[in-house]
Design a protein around this motif. Structure first.
Motif, PDB file in Angstrom:
ATOM      1  N   MET A  32      34.822  35.285  46.580  1.00 21.68           N
ATOM      2  CA  MET A  32      34.917  36.346  45.573  1.00 21.68           C
ATOM      3  C   MET A  32      36.383  36.710  45.301  1.00 21.68           C
ATOM      4  O   MET A  32      36.789  36.924  44.155  1.00 21.68           O
ATOM      5  CB  MET A  32      34.139  37.571  46.044  1.00 21.68           C
ATOM      6  CG  MET A  32      34.209  38.740  45.068  1.00 21.68           C
ATOM      7  SD  MET A  32      33.477  38.363  43.445  1.00 21.68           S
ATOM      8  CE  MET A  32      31.736  38.333  43.886  1.00 21.68           C
ATOM      9  N   GLN A  33      37.178  36.766  46.393  1.00 18.58           N
ATOM     10  CA  GLN A  33      38.605  37.107  46.238  1.00 18.58           C
ATOM     11  C   GLN A  33      39.312  36.100  45.335  1.00 18.58           C
ATOM     12  O   GLN A  33      40.086  36.471  44.456  1.00 18.58           O
ATOM     13  CB  GLN A  33      39.284  37.152  47.613  1.00 18.58           C
ATOM     14  CG  GLN A  33      38.855  38.327  48.467  1.00 18.58           C
ATOM     15  CD  GLN A  33      39.603  38.374  49.784  1.00 18.58           C
ATOM     16  OE1 GLN A  33      40.638  37.739  49.956  1.00 18.58           O
ATOM     17  NE2 GLN A  33      39.069  39.128  50.740  1.00 18.58           N
ATOM     18  N   LEU A  82      41.165  36.790  41.734  1.00 20.26           N
ATOM     19  CA  LEU A  82      42.598  36.484  41.545  1.00 20.26           C
ATOM     20  C   LEU A  82      42.805  35.480  40.418  1.00 20.26           C
ATOM     21  O   LEU A  82      43.788  35.560  39.677  1.00 20.26           O
ATOM     22  CB  LEU A  82      43.204  35.955  42.850  1.00 20.26           C
ATOM     23  CG  LEU A  82      43.343  36.984  43.982  1.00 20.26           C
ATOM     24  CD1 LEU A  82      43.892  36.328  45.247  1.00 20.26           C
ATOM     25  CD2 LEU A  82      44.251  38.136  43.565  1.00 20.26           C
ATOM     26  N   LYS A  83      41.879  34.526  40.278  1.00 20.22           N
ATOM     27  CA  LYS A  83      41.988  33.551  39.195  1.00 20.22           C
ATOM     28  C   LYS A  83      41.704  34.192  37.832  1.00 20.22           C
ATOM     29  O   LYS A  83      42.112  33.662  36.800  1.00 20.22           O
ATOM     30  CB  LYS A  83      41.001  32.396  39.425  1.00 20.22           C
ATOM     31  CG  LYS A  83      41.454  31.408  40.489  1.00 20.22           C
ATOM     32  CD  LYS A  83      40.462  30.265  40.599  1.00 20.22           C
ATOM     33  CE  LYS A  83      40.919  29.253  41.642  1.00 20.22           C
ATOM     34  NZ  LYS A  83      39.950  28.129  41.780  1.00 20.22           N
ATOM     35  N   SER A  84      40.986  35.311  37.865  1.00 22.58           N
ATOM     36  CA  SER A  84      40.595  35.970  36.610  1.00 22.58           C
ATOM     37  C   SER A  84      41.527  37.121  36.246  1.00 22.58           C
ATOM     38  O   SER A  84      41.150  37.988  35.450  1.00 22.58           O
ATOM     39  CB  SER A  84      39.150  36.477  36.727  1.00 22.58           C
ATOM     40  OG  SER A  84      38.268  35.438  37.077  1.00 22.58           O
ATOM     41  N   LYS A  85      42.732  37.164  36.815  1.00 25.80           N
ATOM     42  CA  LYS A  85      43.639  38.290  36.569  1.00 25.80           C
ATOM     43  C   LYS A  85      43.934  38.489  35.091  1.00 25.80           C
ATOM     44  O   LYS A  85      43.979  39.617  34.594  1.00 25.80           O
ATOM     45  CB  LYS A  85      44.958  38.099  37.343  1.00 25.80           C
ATOM     46  CG  LYS A  85      44.898  38.569  38.772  1.00 25.80           C
ATOM     47  CD  LYS A  85      46.268  38.867  39.347  1.00 25.80           C
ATOM     48  CE  LYS A  85      47.163  37.657  39.358  1.00 25.80           C
ATOM     49  NZ  LYS A  85      48.454  37.960  40.050  1.00 25.80           N
ATOM     50  N   ALA A 142      44.566  45.126  44.897  1.00 29.92           N
ATOM     51  CA  ALA A 142      44.121  45.488  46.240  1.00 29.92           C
ATOM     52  C   ALA A 142      43.899  44.246  47.100  1.00 29.92           C
ATOM     53  O   ALA A 142      44.207  44.241  48.300  1.00 29.92           O
ATOM     54  CB  ALA A 142      42.836  46.310  46.161  1.00 29.92           C
ATOM     55  N   ILE A 143      43.377  43.188  46.496  1.00 28.28           N
ATOM     56  CA  ILE A 143      43.170  41.940  47.247  1.00 28.28           C
ATOM     57  C   ILE A 143      44.510  41.379  47.723  1.00 28.28           C
ATOM     58  O   ILE A 143      44.654  40.957  48.883  1.00 28.28           O
ATOM     59  CB  ILE A 143      42.419  40.912  46.384  1.00 28.28           C
ATOM     60  CG1 ILE A 143      40.962  41.359  46.189  1.00 28.28           C
ATOM     61  CG2 ILE A 143      42.469  39.523  47.018  1.00 28.28           C
ATOM     62  CD1 ILE A 143      40.197  40.551  45.158  1.00 28.28           C
ATOM     63  N   GLN A 144      45.495  41.369  46.826  1.00 26.36           N
ATOM     64  CA  GLN A 144      46.825  40.889  47.208  1.00 26.36           C
ATOM     65  C   GLN A 144      47.449  41.778  48.284  1.00 26.36           C
ATOM     66  O   GLN A 144      48.124  41.303  49.190  1.00 26.36           O
ATOM     67  CB  GLN A 144      47.729  40.825  45.971  1.00 26.36           C
ATOM     68  CG  GLN A 144      47.330  39.714  45.016  1.00 26.36           C
ATOM     69  CD  GLN A 144      48.065  39.772  43.682  1.00 26.36           C
ATOM     70  OE1 GLN A 144      48.004  38.840  42.895  1.00 26.36           O
ATOM     71  NE2 GLN A 144      48.755  40.841  43.392  1.00 26.36           N
ATOM     72  N   ALA A 145      47.205  43.089  48.201  1.00 25.69           N
ATOM     73  CA  ALA A 145      47.698  44.016  49.220  1.00 25.69           C
ATOM     74  C   ALA A 145      47.053  43.715  50.570  1.00 25.69           C
ATOM     75  O   ALA A 145      47.720  43.694  51.615  1.00 25.69           O
ATOM     76  CB  ALA A 145      47.412  45.450  48.797  1.00 25.69           C
TER      77      ALA A 145
END
Length: 634
Positions: A1-2, A6-9, A52-55
């Motif tokens: 999911m992450q 991230l690919k859909s930014k 938030a995922i990148q954090a």
């Protein structure tokens, strides 16, 4: 999911923008509070997900990144129901990241262009003599390949048959095509502009000169300078410090919005990106101009050079000397010339080639027990006799007997600026040849440019006689010149300069001067992408064009200045934002994020200016390019 998020930014960015527009339309146009809350709330949640995922990923490796600050700020704004701020901050952050990536890709255009130039296929000779198109990975060393007009040369090799003109811009940065015929070397990635060639593969794949240039440029762009490493360390401690400042302000004021705004304004994004973008753009400019800068550390050191030391033959001179004077002292001149020619055929030195060319066709003797005396010449056994070929130092060291008036003739040659090629047989001097090299066209003007760029001293070190060296130094206006210099003498002189506090660059051919190239802070090799030049030096002028040297120095100085400008912009923006927050009424989270993202784009665009850096005026550049390429030497 992450990974999916991230690919859909970019999609999330677009959706967030639409939802924000709907939210504001509901609030101000339709007076619909529910639509405003729904639009801005969903935009906030969607926008914060990739951040938030990148954090989270950063915290897993114990790094408090910019994403951590923004995530906390957005969640805080959402918690106090400041949906306008949270939605706008996430949108601006994602939009800034999008623009940042697009702009950074442009700074890497040089390596992208190089990669696109890489050949993908080749016409390979089959056992029946026909040629079949195969993938370039299927080509092996010693395979015979056919290259047609307009095609890329697929490997490094030598011409077996045919003639044509090849554009070597991908290797040397030189736009003028080079004539190729039987025996000529060709390089992968170059383009045959006309003619047809059959070539034998000497190097294939990543081992080709072109493949290694791509690898080195990629490594250079990924390498970090001391300044970048410092900023990385600074950011590691700076970001937690901003968190502590935010917490401290909240403890004093109990103002959640103020604390959250500090997190947004304190983001060090422009500081983190400013130095790398400058270095990447500088390296890219060099690659497009036939200048290989091997890393951002090299840029920093090169920009500080104040003394440049030069080898003579093949560097300041064209490297194609010719015999200008000759004298024979023995009884059998023909035999002496045959001895001399036989010994010199064993050497690749430019003086040896000039001697062999001068003597012409002879019946060579068998040469045995050859010993190269560094900075002196060659000692060999020819037909059982001891033959020495070299300079005056070699003869004196071996106690050679000098016939009457020979020293007078030798000194006369030296005063004219000739390099000496002396021949002794069984301890008696038999001949003296004066060999003279020509100064490279345009070198005098190039040296003036180097002085204008701030170099304090231009020094010539050569193994030639002092008289020869003085003539060249006087003609070119060099600061100092020293002759009779062995490789170890050159290294000792460079050490002496370094002990005096100078930052030294050494310019040589990358073969005979390897110790000096390695010892100097910056080693600059003149060459056509030879193995030794690429391995031993920090900077390679790929086509041996001395005229690229001022451009290289000017480029590194411009890159260093650009990096400092970016640091000043980044630090200045953060200070102004924080000052405005505490001492003005107009600063808020959205404005802070907008200014923050704008500062990132400013430092990127400032760095991109280096891609178009040029030291020469268009007129001067065009005049240089119409000179025959041979005049630059190889």
């Amino acid at each position: 999911m992450q990974r999916i998020i991230l690919k859909s930014k970019n999609r999330i960015l677009v959706m967030s923008g639409i939802l924000i527009a709907l939210g504001f339309a509901g609030e101000f146009l339709l007076q619909n509070e529910m639509l405003a809350i729904a639009g801005l709330g969903i935009a906030s949640i969607l926008g914060v997900l990739p951040i938030a995922i990148q954090a989270y990923q950063a915290l897993k490796v114990k790094v408090v990144s910019i994403d951590v600050l923004v995530t906390i700020a957005v969640l805080g704004a959402f918690a106090i129901k400041n949906l306008e701020e949270s939605a706008i901050v996430t949108f601006l952050f994602l939009f800034g990241a999008y623009l940042e990536q697009r702009t950074l890709n442009k700074t890497r255009s040089a390596i992208k262009e190089l990669t696109e130039m890489a050949p993908e296929s080749a016409l390979k000779r089959q056992p029946d003599g026909s040629f079949l198109e195969v993938d370039v990975d299927e080509v092996d060393v010693e395979d015979v390949l056919l290259v047609k007009t307009g095609a890329k040369v697929p490997v490094d090799g030598r011409v077996l048959s045919g003639e044509g003109y090849v554009s070597e811009a991908s290797i040397t940065g030189e736009s003028l095509p080079v004539e190729k015929k039987q025996g000529s070397k060709v390089f992968a990635g170059t383009i045959l502009e006309n003619g047809t060639l059959q070539i034998v593969a000497d190097r294939v794949g990543e081992d080709t000169t072109f493949g290694r240039i791509i690898e080195l440029v990629e490594e250079a762009q990924d390498a970090k300078s001391e300044a970048e490493r410092f900023i990385d360390r600074f950011s590691k401690y700076y970001t937690p410090l901003v968190l502590l400042l935010s917490a401290f302000v909240f403890a004093l004021t109990r103002n959640v919005e103020l604390s959250i705004t500090i997190l947004v304004l304190g983001c060090p994004g422009a500081l983190v990106i400013g130095v790398p973008v400058s270095n990447v753009a500088g390296i890219g400019n060099g690659a497009k101009n036939g200048i290989l800068l091997k890393g951002s550390e090299v840029i920093q050191d090169f920009s500080k050079v104040d003394v440049m030391v030069f080898d003579k033959t093949g560097t300041l001179t064209v490297g194609h000397p010719k015999v200008s004077d000759h004298a024979y002292f023995g009884e059998d001149e023909k035999e002496t010339l045959e001895y001399l020619s036989s010994v010199e055929r064993e050497s690749d030195h430019p003086l040896a080639k000039a001697v062999v060319e001068h003597i012409g066709i002879t019946d060579p003797y068998k040469v045995s027990e050859t010993e190269v005396m560094k900075g002196g010449g060659i000692l060999a056994k020819v037909e059982g006799r001891q033959v020495l070929v070299g300079n005056l130092y070699l003869m004196e060291e071996n106690q050679v007997t000098f016939p009457e008036k020979s020293l007078e003739i030798i000194h006369q040659y030296e005063r004219r600026g000739d390099s000496l090629v002396l021949t002794s047989v069984d301890g008696v001097l038999e001949s003296a040849l004066g060999v003279r090299d020509q100064v490279r066209p345009g070198v005098k003007e190039d040296l003036k440019k180097l002085k204008k760029l701030g170099l304090k001293e231009l020094v010539l070190l050569s193994g030639d006689h002092q008289g020869t060296v003085d003539v060249v130094a006087e003609e070119l206006g060099l600061t100092k010149a020293f002759g009779h210099m062995l490789p170890e003498d050159k290294s000792a002189y460079i050490k002496k300069l370094q002990e005096e506090g100078h930052v030294v660059a050494f310019v040589g051919d990358g073969v005979n001067d390897s110790p000096s190239l390695a010892l100097a802070e910056i080693g600059i090799a003149m060459g056509s992408g030879t193995d030794v030049a690429i391995e031993t030096s920090d900077v390679v002028l790929m086509n041996g064009d001395f005229g690229k040297l001022p451009h290289a120095l000017g480029l590194t100085k411009a890159t260093a200045r650009n990096m400092k400008q970016n640091i000043a912009i980044a630090v200045g923006v953060v200070l102004v934002l924080l000052f405005s927050l505490f001492f003005s009424e107009w600063m808020n989270m959205s404005i802070g994020m907008l200014v923050h993202e704008a500062s990132i784009l400013v430092v990127i665009l400032n760095g991109m200016r280096l891609l178009k850096f040029s030291l020469f005026s268009p007129k001067a550049e065009s005049e240089r390019k119409i000179m025959p390429k041979e005049s630059y030497g190889t």
